[in-house]
Design a protein around this motif. Structure first.
Motif, mmCIF file in Angstrom:
data_model
loop_
_atom_site.group_PDB
_atom_site.id
_atom_site.type_symbol
_atom_site.label_atom_id
_atom_site.label_comp_id
_atom_site.label_asym_id
_atom_site.label_seq_id
_atom_site.Cartn_x
_atom_site.Cartn_y
_atom_site.Cartn_z
ATOM 1 N N ILE A 60 2.555 -5.913 -1.302
ATOM 2 C CA ILE A 60 3.899 -5.805 -0.342
ATOM 3 C C ILE A 60 5.061 -6.469 -0.572
ATOM 4 N N THR A 61 4.838 -7.974 -1.103
ATOM 5 C CA THR A 61 6.159 -8.703 -1.493
ATOM 6 C C THR A 61 6.882 -8.151 -2.414
ATOM 7 N N ILE B 74 2.201 20.798 -3.892
ATOM 8 C CA ILE B 74 1.384 19.838 -4.156
ATOM 9 C C ILE B 74 0.329 20.024 -2.945
ATOM 10 N N GLY B 75 0.860 20.276 -1.988
ATOM 11 C CA GLY B 75 -0.160 20.680 -0.812
ATOM 12 C C GLY B 75 -0.462 19.436 -0.016
ATOM 13 N N PRO B 76 -0.788 19.573 1.348
ATOM 14 C CA PRO B 76 -0.833 18.695 2.107
ATOM 15 C C PRO B 76 -1.810 17.546 1.670
ATOM 16 N N GLN B 77 -1.647 16.270 1.897
ATOM 17 C CA GLN B 77 -2.499 15.221 1.605
ATOM 18 C C GLN B 77 -2.643 14.244 2.867
ATOM 19 N N GLN B 78 -3.941 13.546 2.859
ATOM 20 C CA GLN B 78 -4.187 12.715 3.918
ATOM 21 C C GLN B 78 -3.386 11.465 3.646
ATOM 22 N N LEU B 79 -2.291 11.218 4.409
ATOM 23 C CA LEU B 79 -1.441 9.848 4.344
ATOM 24 C C LEU B 79 -1.568 8.921 5.222
ATOM 25 N N LEU B 80 -1.680 9.463 6.561
ATOM 26 C CA LEU B 80 -2.126 8.161 7.394
ATOM 27 C C LEU B 80 -3.309 7.421 7.454
ATOM 28 N N PHE B 81 -3.398 6.578 7.857
ATOM 29 C CA PHE B 81 -4.907 5.723 7.968
ATOM 30 C C PHE B 81 -5.405 5.357 6.517
ATOM 31 N N THR B 82 -4.318 5.411 5.261
ATOM 32 C CA THR B 82 -4.653 5.069 4.022
ATOM 33 C C THR B 82 -4.143 3.569 3.739
ATOM 34 N N ASN B 83 -4.754 2.853 2.687
ATOM 35 C CA ASN B 83 -4.034 1.671 2.308
ATOM 36 C C ASN B 83 -2.653 1.812 1.544
ATOM 37 N N THR B 84 -2.331 2.857 1.175
ATOM 38 C CA THR B 84 -0.937 3.307 0.585
ATOM 39 C C THR B 84 -0.059 3.127 1.769
ATOM 40 N N SER B 85 -0.206 3.913 2.847
ATOM 41 C CA SER B 85 0.538 3.969 3.871
ATOM 42 C C SER B 85 0.919 2.666 4.714
ATOM 43 N N PHE B 86 -0.166 2.052 4.711
ATOM 44 C CA PHE B 86 -0.011 0.615 5.142
ATOM 45 C C PHE B 86 0.811 -0.368 4.360
ATOM 46 N N VAL B 87 0.875 -0.172 3.166
ATOM 47 C CA VAL B 87 1.691 -1.220 2.351
ATOM 48 C C VAL B 87 3.188 -0.480 2.350
ATOM 49 N N LEU B 88 3.169 0.731 2.359
ATOM 50 C CA LEU B 88 4.497 1.499 2.352
ATOM 51 C C LEU B 88 5.416 0.908 3.784
ATOM 52 N N ILE C 82 9.200 -2.417 6.706
ATOM 53 C CA ILE C 82 9.615 -3.163 7.737
ATOM 54 C C ILE C 82 10.335 -4.660 7.160
ATOM 55 N N GLU C 83 9.612 -5.095 6.106
ATOM 56 C CA GLU C 83 10.184 -6.261 5.599
ATOM 57 C C GLU C 83 11.398 -6.294 4.657
ATOM 58 N N ILE C 84 11.669 -5.130 4.330
ATOM 59 C CA ILE C 84 12.847 -4.947 3.226
ATOM 60 C C ILE C 84 14.121 -5.573 3.642
ATOM 61 N N PRO C 85 14.559 -5.720 4.897
ATOM 62 C CA PRO C 85 15.702 -6.361 5.381
ATOM 63 C C PRO C 85 15.750 -7.867 5.126
ATOM 64 N N PHE C 86 14.552 -8.417 5.543
ATOM 65 C CA PHE C 86 14.191 -9.872 5.520
ATOM 66 C C PHE C 86 14.324 -10.447 4.264
ATOM 67 N N THR D 216 9.434 -15.373 3.450
ATOM 68 C CA THR D 216 9.874 -14.582 4.899
ATOM 69 C C THR D 216 8.776 -13.374 4.819
ATOM 70 N N VAL D 217 8.544 -12.770 3.446
ATOM 71 C CA VAL D 217 7.792 -11.712 3.778
ATOM 72 C C VAL D 217 6.420 -12.023 3.312
#
Lengths: 275, 269
Positions: free
Chosen positions: B67-68, B129-143, B148-152, B201-202
């Motif tokens: 994330i950082t 490409i067609g729909p993918q499972q995005l929510l509840f994945t590790n990638t979505s958590f990181v993104l 949220i942290e970008i401004p900080f 801060t991140v």
């Protein structure tokens, strides 16, 4: 700084701004959806706003959250101002640095640690969880930012101002109220403002110390978001977004107003001195 | 003024004792109690001997690192370009504005965007490409965490670049350095303090974003924060929760030590 770089730079900035604002506007956009999902926009309607205003429980939570934020930031500003004065007056370097380090602990601690340790603290002393524990926690985590906003102003203040006032026979209270406070007032205002937003935004600490009977907005949104999409939350976010905009504009105008007033006063003074 | 300082300092000192020192002492104290109420090293033994906790900690640190890094890669150029624009204070304000939107609301927005029929999947379907499972994945958590942290991250780097003396850059150019040399030998080293503050801060909050792991990560990613919340509010095993808390505090101290001084924020001289 070549010309062709110019274009790409700005494109990149536009990309970052789009990234930052797209989710927010996505949220606001669907609050006007006639349907009930955040994925298919059927038509324009105010129905989710109507639902929101009919939801007395939600309105009560909003009022409680605002009350907590107002009270917590006010008390944190008072204690923080006194704290900044204490740290400013400490002359021994090691003591000053340790006070500053202690002050900054809550600034750098993760929310979860603050929440968990406050929960242990309240339980240890048999303090009932609810409005009071949330209020005390919000005061506690807002104090350090107030101190950090005021200290630079105090350090900028010339000691000769205070000495002059003392020489002219001002009492301690007069020195504070006539010399020190007017000089550091922009810092106090900034501190109050920061404390207010800290309190309004907090979720993690409140989540730990709130107990069962009392809820703030963040906790309520968390509970609802876990259940899925409810466009009432979107309607609420639109209103909160507008509130944040008004708050920022108000703060901006207030700081502009006080600086122009000060400048005017100085002009008047200079006009008097130079006939 | 001096003789009164002891008197008006009282509320602040009380705050320091009750809400800074006491909670830290209590969390350390609590970490020695097992769920049965006995005082022992058992929690620490469990933590260091069962692979689960150590793996969870490493996982959490790894995600915080990703994330950082992601935030830094996006933020540094932004801060740099922002500094060259004309109304830079206004643009900066616009960068800060999203931090005023409640974090939970931003997370909630992503539930809609990443959902099966959400905006991203619409786009993926559109480009074939067609729909993918995005929510509840590790990638979505990181993104979402990075979002949220970008401004900080931008803010301290922006300040560091703004303080940079432009004549140094001119001097470097005059002496024949290429753009890349100017950046790597002059600009970046001189703004390193801003980067360090940004990392602090991140990185530290990224270890403890439990609401995102619940709402966006679908409990697949367990961060130190999630574990603490779980122990305190769900399983009621405060001792173990406190032990993880102590580990998190130690990790925090270590990071502050590695990235230099305390958060540079006025105050200190």
């Amino acid at each position: 700084m070549k010309m062709h770089g110019w274009h790409w730079r700005h494109l990149y900035l536009i990309f970052v701004f789009a990234l930052l604002y797209a989710p927010i506007f996505y949220l606001l956009f669907y609050s006007f959806n006639q349907g009930t999902t955040m994925t298919h926009f059927i038509g324009f309607s105010w129905r989710h706003y109507a639902e929101l205003f009919a939801d007395t429980r939600m309105i009560q939570i909003v009022l409680d959250t605002l009350l907590i934020a107002l009270l917590a930031s006010l008390l944190a500003t008072i204690i923080g101002t006194l704290g900044a004065l204490v740290i400013y007056q400490v002359k021994r370097i090691w003591l000053k640095n340790s006070l500053l380090s202690l002050n900054n602990i809550l600034m750098v601690s993760p929310d979860v640690i603050i929440g968990a340790s406050f929960l242990i603290f309240f339980t240890f002393f048999g303090f009932k969880l609810g409005f009071n524990s949330v209020l005390l926690s919000h005061i506690a985590f807002s104090i350090p930012i107030v101190v950090l906003m005021i200290l630079p102003r105090l350090n900028e203040m010339r000691q000769s101002l205070v000495d002059a006032a003392m020489d002219l026979g001002a009492t301690n209270w007069q020195v504070l109220s006539r010399v020190v406070f007017p000089f550091i007032s922009p810092g106090i205002l900034a501190g109050y403002f920061m404390a207010f937003t800290y309190s309004l935004d907090d979720f993690a600490v409140t989540f730990f110390v709130t107990g069962n009977g009392f809820e703030t907005l963040s906790v309520e949104i968390y509970a609802r978001a876990r259940q899925g999409i409810s466009l009432e939350v979107n309607a609420l976010s639109t209103l909160m977004f507008l509130f944040a905009l008004i708050l920022i504009a108000g703060y901006y105008l207030l700081t502009r107003y006080t600086t122009t007033k000060r400048r005017q006063r100085r002009y008047q003074l200079e006009a008097k001195i130079k006939p | 003024m001096k003789k009164y300082s002891a008197f008006y300092g009282v509320p602040y000192i009380i705050w320091l004792i009750l809400f800074v020192i006491a909670p830290l002492v209590l969390i350390a104290y609590q970490s020695f109690f097992t769920i049965g109420g006995q005082m022992s090293w058992a929690n620490y033994q469990t933590y260091f001997h069962s692979g689960t906790y150590l793996r969870m900690t490493l996982n959490s640190i790894w995600y915080a690192f990703v994330i950082t890094l992601l935030t830094l890669v996006i933020s540094y150029p932004t801060a740099y370009i922002l500094n060259q624009t004309r109304h830079k204070q206004l643009w900066l304000l616009l960068i800060i504005l999203p931090t005023w939107i409640n974090l939970l609301l931003k997370a909630y927005a992503f539930i809609g965007i990443f959902s099966q029929n959400g905006a991203i999947n619409h786009f993926l379907r559109f480009i074939g490409i067609g729909p993918q499972q995005l929510l509840f994945t590790n990638t979505s958590f990181v993104l979402v965490a990075a979002y949220i942290e970008i401004p900080f991250m931008i803010l301290p780097i922006f300040n560091a670049i703004a303080e940079l003396n432009p004549s140094l850059i001119n001097a470097s150019r005059d002496l024949g350095a290429t753009n890349w040399q100017t950046f790597s030998k002059v600009i970046f080293p001189l703004t390193l303090n801003g980067v360090k503050t940004g990392i602090q801060t991140v990185f530290i909050p990224s270890l403890s974003l439990f609401m995102l792991t619940r709402l966006i990560g679908g409990n697949k990613v367990i961060t130190l924060g999630t574990a603490i919340e779980q122990h305190f509010l769900v399983t009621q095993n405060w001792g173990m929760g406190s032990t993880i808390g102590v580990v998190l505090i130690l990790a925090m101290v270590l990071i502050m030590f590695v990235t230099g001084e305390r958060r540079k924020r006025g105050g200190d001289k």
